[in-house]
Design a protein around this motif. Sequence first.
Motif, PDB file in Angstrom:
ATOM      1  N   UNK A  31       0.851  -1.191   0.000  1.00 37.02           N
ATOM      2  CA  UNK A  31       0.000   0.000   0.000  1.00 37.02           C
ATOM      3  C   UNK A  31       0.887   1.242   0.000  1.00 37.02           C
ATOM      4  N   UNK A  32       0.309   2.412   0.154  1.00 34.07           N
ATOM      5  CA  UNK A  32       1.060   3.661   0.059  1.00 34.07           C
ATOM      6  C   UNK A  32       2.253   3.709   1.017  1.00 34.07           C
ATOM      7  N   UNK A  33       2.027   3.420   2.300  1.00 34.89           N
ATOM      8  CA  UNK A  33       3.101   3.498   3.288  1.00 34.89           C
ATOM      9  C   UNK A  33       3.243   2.234   4.139  1.00 34.89           C
ATOM     10  N   UNK A  34       2.507   1.202   3.788  1.00 31.44           N
ATOM     11  CA  UNK A  34       2.579  -0.046   4.546  1.00 31.44           C
ATOM     12  C   UNK A  34       2.533  -1.246   3.609  1.00 31.44           C
ATOM     13  N   UNK A  35       2.982  -2.347   4.128  1.00 34.09           N
ATOM     14  CA  UNK A  35       2.767  -3.634   3.472  1.00 34.09           C
ATOM     15  C   UNK A  35       1.933  -4.452   4.446  1.00 34.09           C
ATOM     16  N   UNK A 112     -13.328 -11.926   6.237  1.00 35.49           N
ATOM     17  CA  UNK A 112     -12.192 -11.301   5.568  1.00 35.49           C
ATOM     18  C   UNK A 112     -12.613 -10.046   4.815  1.00 35.49           C
ATOM     19  N   UNK A 113     -13.742 -10.123   4.118  1.00 34.39           N
ATOM     20  CA  UNK A 113     -14.198  -8.974   3.332  1.00 34.39           C
ATOM     21  C   UNK A 113     -14.727  -7.829   4.193  1.00 34.39           C
ATOM     22  N   UNK A 114     -15.566  -8.155   5.165  1.00 35.94           N
ATOM     23  CA  UNK A 114     -16.249  -7.077   5.881  1.00 35.94           C
ATOM     24  C   UNK A 114     -15.535  -6.624   7.144  1.00 35.94           C
ATOM     25  N   UNK A 115     -14.647  -7.430   7.700  1.00 40.89           N
ATOM     26  CA  UNK A 115     -13.962  -7.040   8.930  1.00 40.89           C
ATOM     27  C   UNK A 115     -12.469  -6.763   8.719  1.00 40.89           C
ATOM     28  N   UNK A 116     -11.776  -7.633   7.995  1.00 45.43           N
ATOM     29  CA  UNK A 116     -10.335  -7.460   7.827  1.00 45.43           C
ATOM     30  C   UNK A 116      -9.983  -6.430   6.756  1.00 45.43           C
ATOM     31  N   UNK A 117     -10.576  -6.532   5.585  1.00 42.63           N
ATOM     32  CA  UNK A 117     -10.198  -5.658   4.474  1.00 42.63           C
ATOM     33  C   UNK A 117     -10.339  -4.169   4.808  1.00 42.63           C
ATOM     34  N   UNK A 118     -11.422  -3.722   5.437  1.00 42.28           N
ATOM     35  CA  UNK A 118     -11.507  -2.293   5.779  1.00 42.28           C
ATOM     36  C   UNK A 118     -10.392  -1.831   6.720  1.00 42.28           C
ATOM     37  N   UNK A 119      -9.981  -2.691   7.636  1.00 41.25           N
ATOM     38  CA  UNK A 119      -8.889  -2.330   8.541  1.00 41.25           C
ATOM     39  C   UNK A 119      -7.589  -2.198   7.756  1.00 41.25           C
ATOM     40  N   UNK A 120      -7.319  -3.148   6.867  1.00 45.62           N
ATOM     41  CA  UNK A 120      -6.094  -3.085   6.067  1.00 45.62           C
ATOM     42  C   UNK A 120      -6.062  -1.827   5.217  1.00 45.62           C
ATOM     43  N   UNK A 121      -7.179  -1.500   4.598  1.00 44.45           N
ATOM     44  CA  UNK A 121      -7.233  -0.305   3.750  1.00 44.45           C
ATOM     45  C   UNK A 121      -7.078   0.965   4.573  1.00 44.45           C
ATOM     46  N   UNK A 122      -7.669   0.999   5.764  1.00 42.60           N
ATOM     47  CA  UNK A 122      -7.542   2.168   6.638  1.00 42.60           C
ATOM     48  C   UNK A 122      -6.094   2.364   7.073  1.00 42.60           C
ATOM     49  N   UNK A 123      -5.333   1.278   7.102  1.00 38.16           N
ATOM     50  CA  UNK A 123      -3.953   1.329   7.572  1.00 38.16           C
ATOM     51  C   UNK A 123      -2.952   1.369   6.425  1.00 38.16           C
ATOM     52  N   UNK A 124      -3.359   1.884   5.292  1.00 38.91           N
ATOM     53  CA  UNK A 124      -2.471   1.982   4.135  1.00 38.91           C
ATOM     54  C   UNK A 124      -1.391   3.040   4.332  1.00 38.91           C
ATOM     55  N   UNK A 125      -1.651   3.992   5.239  1.00 33.91           N
ATOM     56  CA  UNK A 125      -0.701   5.066   5.512  1.00 33.91           C
ATOM     57  C   UNK A 125      -0.475   5.180   7.022  1.00 33.91           C
ATOM     58  N   UNK A 126       0.569   5.889   7.393  1.00 32.24           N
ATOM     59  CA  UNK A 126       0.835   6.124   8.810  1.00 32.24           C
ATOM     60  C   UNK A 126      -0.289   6.959   9.408  1.00 32.24           C
ATOM     61  N   UNK A 127      -0.763   7.968   8.677  1.00 30.72           N
ATOM     62  CA  UNK A 127      -1.894   8.760   9.177  1.00 30.72           C
ATOM     63  C   UNK A 127      -3.128   7.878   9.352  1.00 30.72           C
ATOM     64  N   UNK A 128      -3.320   6.913   8.470  1.00 33.80           N
ATOM     65  CA  UNK A 128      -4.425   5.975   8.610  1.00 33.80           C
ATOM     66  C   UNK A 128      -4.306   5.152   9.882  1.00 33.80           C
TER      67      UNK A 128
END
Length: 157
Positions: A31-35, A112-128
Amino acid sequence: MSRRDVIQATLDAFGREIGLSKRSNTWYLRQAETIAVINLQRSQYGAQYYVNVALWLLPLGDADKPKENVCHVRTRLDDLLPPERAARVPALFDLDVAVDEEARRDEILSILRSDLLPVLKACATVDGLRSAAGERLAKRSLVTRAAQELLRATPGG
Protein backbone atom coordinates in the motif's frame (compact mmCIF):
# COMPACT_ATOMS: atom_id res chain seq x y z
CA MET A 1 1.50 -32.87 -3.72
CA SER A 2 -1.65 -32.62 -1.59
CA ARG A 3 -4.77 -30.72 -2.47
CA ARG A 4 -5.45 -27.40 -0.74
CA ASP A 5 -8.00 -27.71 2.04
CA VAL A 6 -11.04 -25.42 2.27
CA ILE A 7 -9.30 -22.92 4.58
CA GLN A 8 -6.22 -22.61 2.38
CA ALA A 9 -8.34 -22.40 -0.77
CA THR A 10 -10.56 -19.70 0.78
CA LEU A 11 -7.57 -17.55 1.72
CA ASP A 12 -6.18 -18.06 -1.80
CA ALA A 13 -9.50 -16.93 -3.31
CA PHE A 14 -9.65 -13.85 -1.06
CA GLY A 15 -6.08 -12.96 -1.96
CA ARG A 16 -6.76 -13.22 -5.69
CA GLU A 17 -10.00 -11.23 -5.30
CA ILE A 18 -8.25 -8.20 -3.77
CA GLY A 19 -4.96 -8.44 -5.65
CA LEU A 20 -2.60 -9.82 -3.02
CA SER A 21 0.68 -11.42 -3.95
CA LYS A 22 1.56 -14.71 -2.30
CA ARG A 23 4.61 -16.55 -1.05
CA SER A 24 4.03 -19.91 0.66
CA ASN A 25 1.14 -19.42 3.14
CA THR A 26 1.58 -15.63 3.33
CA TRP A 27 -0.23 -12.98 1.30
CA TYR A 28 1.01 -9.41 0.79
CA LEU A 29 -0.69 -6.12 -0.05
CA ARG A 30 1.73 -3.28 -0.81
CA GLN A 31 0.00 0.00 0.00
CA ALA A 32 1.06 3.66 0.06
CA GLU A 33 3.10 3.50 3.29
CA THR A 34 2.58 -0.05 4.55
CA ILE A 35 2.77 -3.63 3.47
CA ALA A 36 -0.13 -5.64 4.86
CA VAL A 37 0.81 -9.24 5.63
CA ILE A 38 -1.69 -12.06 6.12
CA ASN A 39 -0.13 -15.31 7.23
CA LEU A 40 -1.96 -18.62 7.57
CA GLN A 41 -0.30 -20.67 10.32
CA ARG A 42 -1.23 -24.31 10.87
CA SER A 43 -1.02 -25.73 14.37
CA GLN A 44 1.61 -28.40 14.85
CA TYR A 45 -0.84 -30.27 17.07
CA GLY A 46 -3.85 -30.67 14.79
CA ALA A 47 -5.92 -29.32 11.93
CA GLN A 48 -6.32 -25.85 13.42
CA TYR A 49 -5.23 -22.69 11.64
CA TYR A 50 -4.46 -19.20 12.89
CA VAL A 51 -4.56 -16.08 10.73
CA ASN A 52 -1.75 -13.71 11.63
CA VAL A 53 -2.19 -10.12 10.46
CA ALA A 54 0.74 -7.73 10.32
CA LEU A 55 1.91 -4.42 8.91
CA TRP A 56 5.36 -3.44 7.72
CA LEU A 57 5.75 0.34 7.92
CA LEU A 58 7.63 1.57 4.87
CA PRO A 59 8.80 4.84 6.54
CA LEU A 60 10.86 2.58 8.84
CA GLY A 61 12.54 0.81 5.92
CA ASP A 62 11.67 -0.82 2.63
CA ALA A 63 10.99 -4.51 2.33
CA ASP A 64 9.89 -6.84 -0.42
CA LYS A 65 7.94 -9.61 1.30
CA PRO A 66 8.61 -9.34 5.04
CA LYS A 67 7.85 -12.31 7.24
CA GLU A 68 4.93 -11.75 9.58
CA ASN A 69 7.08 -12.26 12.68
CA VAL A 70 9.40 -9.34 11.83
CA CYS A 71 6.70 -6.79 10.98
CA HIS A 72 6.25 -3.60 12.98
CA VAL A 73 2.60 -4.29 13.91
CA ARG A 74 1.38 -7.86 14.54
CA THR A 75 -1.86 -9.46 15.71
CA ARG A 76 -4.28 -12.29 15.02
CA LEU A 77 -7.46 -12.01 12.97
CA ASP A 78 -9.79 -12.79 15.86
CA ASP A 79 -8.30 -9.91 17.90
CA LEU A 80 -9.56 -7.48 15.23
CA LEU A 81 -13.15 -8.74 15.21
CA PRO A 82 -16.22 -7.81 17.22
CA PRO A 83 -16.73 -10.37 20.04
CA GLU A 84 -19.57 -12.27 18.34
CA ARG A 85 -17.53 -12.72 15.13
CA ALA A 86 -14.32 -13.52 17.03
CA ALA A 87 -16.13 -16.30 18.89
CA ARG A 88 -16.72 -18.09 15.56
CA VAL A 89 -13.09 -18.03 14.43
CA PRO A 90 -11.81 -21.09 16.38
CA ALA A 91 -14.48 -23.36 14.88
CA LEU A 92 -14.19 -21.93 11.37
CA PHE A 93 -10.42 -22.38 11.29
CA ASP A 94 -10.42 -25.88 12.81
CA LEU A 95 -10.90 -28.66 10.29
CA ASP A 96 -11.62 -31.10 13.13
CA VAL A 97 -14.83 -29.17 13.89
CA ALA A 98 -17.71 -30.34 11.70
CA VAL A 99 -18.77 -27.37 9.59
CA ASP A 100 -20.20 -27.67 6.09
CA GLU A 101 -17.40 -26.74 3.65
CA GLU A 102 -19.49 -24.23 1.72
CA ALA A 103 -20.75 -22.61 4.93
CA ARG A 104 -17.18 -22.48 6.30
CA ARG A 105 -15.91 -20.86 3.10
CA ASP A 106 -18.74 -18.32 2.98
CA GLU A 107 -18.36 -17.31 6.62
CA ILE A 108 -14.56 -16.98 6.38
CA LEU A 109 -14.90 -14.86 3.23
CA SER A 110 -17.49 -12.69 4.97
CA ILE A 111 -15.12 -12.04 7.88
CA LEU A 112 -12.19 -11.30 5.57
CA ARG A 113 -14.20 -8.97 3.33
CA SER A 114 -16.25 -7.08 5.88
CA ASP A 115 -13.96 -7.04 8.93
CA LEU A 116 -10.33 -7.46 7.83
CA LEU A 117 -10.20 -5.66 4.47
CA PRO A 118 -11.51 -2.29 5.78
CA VAL A 119 -8.89 -2.33 8.54
CA LEU A 120 -6.09 -3.08 6.07
CA LYS A 121 -7.23 -0.30 3.75
CA ALA A 122 -7.54 2.17 6.64
CA CYS A 123 -3.95 1.33 7.57
CA ALA A 124 -2.47 1.98 4.14
CA THR A 125 -0.70 5.07 5.51
CA VAL A 126 0.84 6.12 8.81
CA ASP A 127 -1.89 8.76 9.18
CA GLY A 128 -4.43 5.98 8.61
CA LEU A 129 -2.84 4.09 11.51
CA ARG A 130 -3.53 7.17 13.62
CA SER A 131 -7.24 7.07 12.65
CA ALA A 132 -9.90 5.29 14.72
CA ALA A 133 -9.56 2.04 12.71
CA GLY A 134 -5.78 2.23 12.84
CA GLU A 135 -5.73 2.91 16.56
CA ARG A 136 -8.06 -0.06 17.07
CA LEU A 137 -5.57 -2.26 15.20
CA ALA A 138 -2.58 -0.86 17.12
CA LYS A 139 -4.26 -1.35 20.50
CA ARG A 140 -4.88 -5.02 19.71
CA SER A 141 -1.38 -5.68 18.35
CA LEU A 142 2.22 -6.11 19.26
CA VAL A 143 3.85 -2.87 18.08
CA THR A 144 7.61 -2.40 17.91
CA ARG A 145 9.22 0.53 19.69
CA ALA A 146 10.18 2.13 16.37
CA ALA A 147 6.58 1.91 15.16
CA GLN A 148 5.28 3.34 18.44
CA GLU A 149 7.62 6.31 18.09
CA LEU A 150 6.58 6.85 14.48
CA LEU A 151 2.88 6.75 15.41
CA ARG A 152 3.42 9.24 18.26
CA ALA A 153 5.31 11.67 16.00
CA THR A 154 3.49 14.74 14.76
CA PRO A 155 1.81 14.01 11.40
CA GLY A 156 3.73 15.57 8.53
CA GLY A 157 6.59 16.54 10.83
